[in-house]
Design a protein around this motif. Structure first.
Motif, PDB file in Angstrom:
ATOM      1  N   MET A 166       6.956 -31.424 -81.575  1.00 46.37           N
ATOM      2  CA  MET A 166       6.469 -30.199 -82.289  1.00 46.37           C
ATOM      3  C   MET A 166       5.863 -29.157 -81.375  1.00 46.37           C
ATOM      4  SD  MET A 166       7.258 -31.009 -85.299  1.00 46.37           S
ATOM      5  CE  MET A 166       6.415 -29.826 -86.570  1.00 46.37           C
ATOM      6  N   ILE A 167       5.370 -29.595 -80.397  1.00 38.25           N
ATOM      7  CA  ILE A 167       4.707 -28.729 -79.140  1.00 38.25           C
ATOM      8  C   ILE A 167       5.921 -28.162 -78.711  1.00 38.25           C
ATOM      9  CG2 ILE A 167       3.706 -28.661 -77.168  1.00 38.25           C
ATOM     10  CD1 ILE A 167       1.789 -30.831 -77.896  1.00 38.25           C
ATOM     11  N   SER A 168       6.854 -28.758 -78.489  1.00 42.36           N
ATOM     12  CA  SER A 168       8.162 -28.299 -77.893  1.00 42.36           C
ATOM     13  C   SER A 168       8.874 -27.348 -78.692  1.00 42.36           C
ATOM     14  CB  SER A 168       9.211 -29.265 -77.490  1.00 42.36           C
ATOM     15  OG  SER A 168       8.725 -30.287 -76.788  1.00 42.36           O
ATOM     16  N   ILE A 169       8.879 -27.319 -80.080  1.00 45.10           N
ATOM     17  CA  ILE A 169       9.227 -26.426 -80.963  1.00 45.10           C
ATOM     18  C   ILE A 169       8.582 -25.059 -80.933  1.00 45.10           C
ATOM     19  CG2 ILE A 169       9.981 -26.080 -83.403  1.00 45.10           C
ATOM     20  CD1 ILE A 169      12.018 -27.556 -82.016  1.00 45.10           C
ATOM     21  N   GLY A 170       7.100 -25.393 -80.957  1.00 39.92           N
ATOM     22  CA  GLY A 170       6.292 -24.224 -80.939  1.00 39.92           C
ATOM     23  C   GLY A 170       6.509 -23.272 -79.482  1.00 39.92           C
ATOM     24  N   ILE A 171       6.923 -24.000 -78.347  1.00 41.91           N
ATOM     25  CA  ILE A 171       7.219 -23.316 -77.209  1.00 41.91           C
ATOM     26  C   ILE A 171       8.606 -22.654 -77.391  1.00 41.91           C
ATOM     27  CG2 ILE A 171       7.639 -23.337 -74.741  1.00 41.91           C
ATOM     28  CD1 ILE A 171       5.574 -25.921 -74.505  1.00 41.91           C
ATOM     29  N   LEU A 172       9.285 -23.238 -77.892  1.00 43.33           N
ATOM     30  CA  LEU A 172      10.612 -22.622 -78.259  1.00 43.33           C
ATOM     31  C   LEU A 172      10.572 -21.469 -79.092  1.00 43.33           C
ATOM     32  CD1 LEU A 172      14.309 -24.450 -78.753  1.00 43.33           C
ATOM     33  CD2 LEU A 172      13.368 -22.547 -80.176  1.00 43.33           C
ATOM     34  N   GLN A 173       9.822 -21.670 -80.108  1.00 41.81           N
ATOM     35  CA  GLN A 173       9.575 -20.309 -81.023  1.00 41.81           C
ATOM     36  C   GLN A 173       8.919 -19.211 -80.398  1.00 41.81           C
ATOM     37  OE1 GLN A 173      10.886 -19.832 -83.929  1.00 41.81           O
ATOM     38  NE2 GLN A 173      11.060 -21.688 -85.053  1.00 41.81           N
ATOM     39  N   ASN A 174       7.717 -19.592 -79.459  1.00 39.11           N
ATOM     40  CA  ASN A 174       7.245 -18.744 -78.741  1.00 39.11           C
ATOM     41  C   ASN A 174       8.129 -17.647 -77.818  1.00 39.11           C
ATOM     42  OD1 ASN A 174       5.347 -17.699 -76.197  1.00 39.11           O
ATOM     43  ND2 ASN A 174       4.160 -17.621 -77.968  1.00 39.11           N
TER      44      ASN A 174
END
Length: 396
Positions: free
Chosen positions: A366-374
């Motif tokens: 989920m943190i990875s998806i957050g970084i990707l979204q950023n």
């Protein structure tokens, strides 16, 4: 302004991740209710409640990662702190680590267990993306651009393999390979790097043979994963090394196209001990049939492919490599998990992203998806600003 910022995120990926997490929570409850009572003596919703708590925290951390500018991760101090912290935790495992499944890979924190190997995946992605993103001008210089980050990579993988957790170490190597291939390095340089890697692998293998530790590395348990793959239904094999795969295939076969119905799995009654983690896809196949499996693999495949497409559109090398690494991490884990439970490749004990029970795995994903979204948001905002400037400069 806030409305424009939120519009810049990639909602197809966001919605798909949310659906997978909620679906996974339901399947964790269904697949773990028997295990919770029979093996652990807990309430039926024991794993469900722990996964729900981890999911709430994971969603919060994803939102935080969506807000923090990803460029901060490229700063030298941040990278040094992150990598030294990961190495420190991996060393700490050998002193206070908790053993489960034959590997000393967890650190107990209160009532929960943290797996530093999972956090190492994201750390390596950020580290390699930052290094190769900065060194685009010397990307084909093996000694200056490649040797330092590869050395760090090998240290991390060695510490994880010693636990021993060869599955996680192998995944990290594959993730690193995907970032290196996407870094812009020429085919000639990639060929040199491959040659060096083969030589190092040969030296390590020779050292293991000379030291006499070959039997420890190639243990009976690891060899059985290959023998069990070949003949899982053999009268002798099915009692031991082929037991898990045979019952996984029975689960898929019993489910057929439409499944037996949610909660009606038979294999979770002790036939698949890791029914809520490694073999949750088999339970999905048994209860929801081919439709359930296609939904899960289709949604996960969409996230991976969408991530690669967005990475190709990103103008920033660091951001692009971050998205390649994150998408590769998800795709590799999906392939290894699905391949293992279906008999395509040996079983390695890798969980299914967003679906399997596991707090550390879910948090990192989920943190990875957050970084990707950023990265997506800032790339879209930059493209929008360039378009506005271009429109202003067009003569009327």
């Amino acid at each position: 302004m806030l409305k424009k910022v939120f519009k810049s995120y990639d909602f197809p990926i966001f919605i798909t991740v949310v659906l997978l997490c909620l679906f996974g929570l339901v399947m964790v409850y269904s697949s773990s209710m028997v295990t919770a009572v029979a093996r652990y003596g807990e309430e039926m919703d024991f794993f469900y409640q722990k996964q729900k708590t981890a999911m709430i925290l994971a969603f919060f951390l994803m939102l935080v990662a969506m807000i923090i500018p990803y460029k901060l991760y490229q700063q030298k101090k941040i990278l040094m702190l992150m990598m030294s912290g990961i190495i420190g935790f991996l060393f700490l495992i050998f002193f206070i680590g908790h053993t489960a499944g034959g590997a000393q890979s967890w650190i107990n924190v209160g009532t929960r267990a943290i797996q530093p190997g999972e956090f190492s995946k994201l750390a390596i992605i950020i580290y390699l993306a930052a290094i190769f993103g900065k060194r685009q001008h010397i990307i084909n210089s093996i000694d200056k651009a490649v040797v330092p980050p590869i050395t760090m990579l090998l240290i991390i993988c060695a510490l994880i393999a010693i636990q021993p957790d060869f599955g996680t170490a192998f995944i990290i190597l594959l993730i690193a390979a995907s970032i290196i291939i996407a870094s812009g390095m020429s085919m000639k340089s990639l060929g040199k790097l491959l040659g060096i890697s083969l030589i190092v692998a040969a030296i390590i293998s020779l050292a293991i043979l000379i030291s006499g530790n070959f039997s420890e590395v190639v243990s009976k348990e690891r060899v059985s994963r290959f023998t069990g793959l070949q003949t899982p239904f053999d009268p002798e094999t099915i009692k031991d090394e082929g037991f898990h795969l045979a019952n996984s295939l029975i689960a898929f076969g019993s489910g057929g196209v439409t499944g037996l119905g949610l909660g009606d799995s038979v294999q979770k009654y002790g036939y698949l001990p890791e029914s809520h983690t490694d073999f949750i896809l088999a339970i999905i196949g048994e209860e929801l049939g081919l439709f359930g499996v296609v939904f899960v693999l289709g949604a996960l495949g969409f996230i991976v492919l969408r991530g690669f497409v967005l990475a190709a559109r990103c103008p920033d090398p660091f951001g692009s490599l971050l998205m390649v690494g994150i998408s590769s991490m998800i795709g590799i884990q999906v392939f290894i998990n699905a391949g293992g439970v279906s008999g395509l490749i040996p079983i390695t004990g890798i969980t299914l992203p967003f679906i399997s029970y596991g707090g550390s795995s879910l948090l990192i994903l989920m943190i990875s998806i957050g970084i990707l979204q950023n990265v997506v948001m800032r790339s879209n905002r930059l493209a929008e600003k360039k378009m506005q400037v271009k429109e202003k400069n067009i003569p009327m």
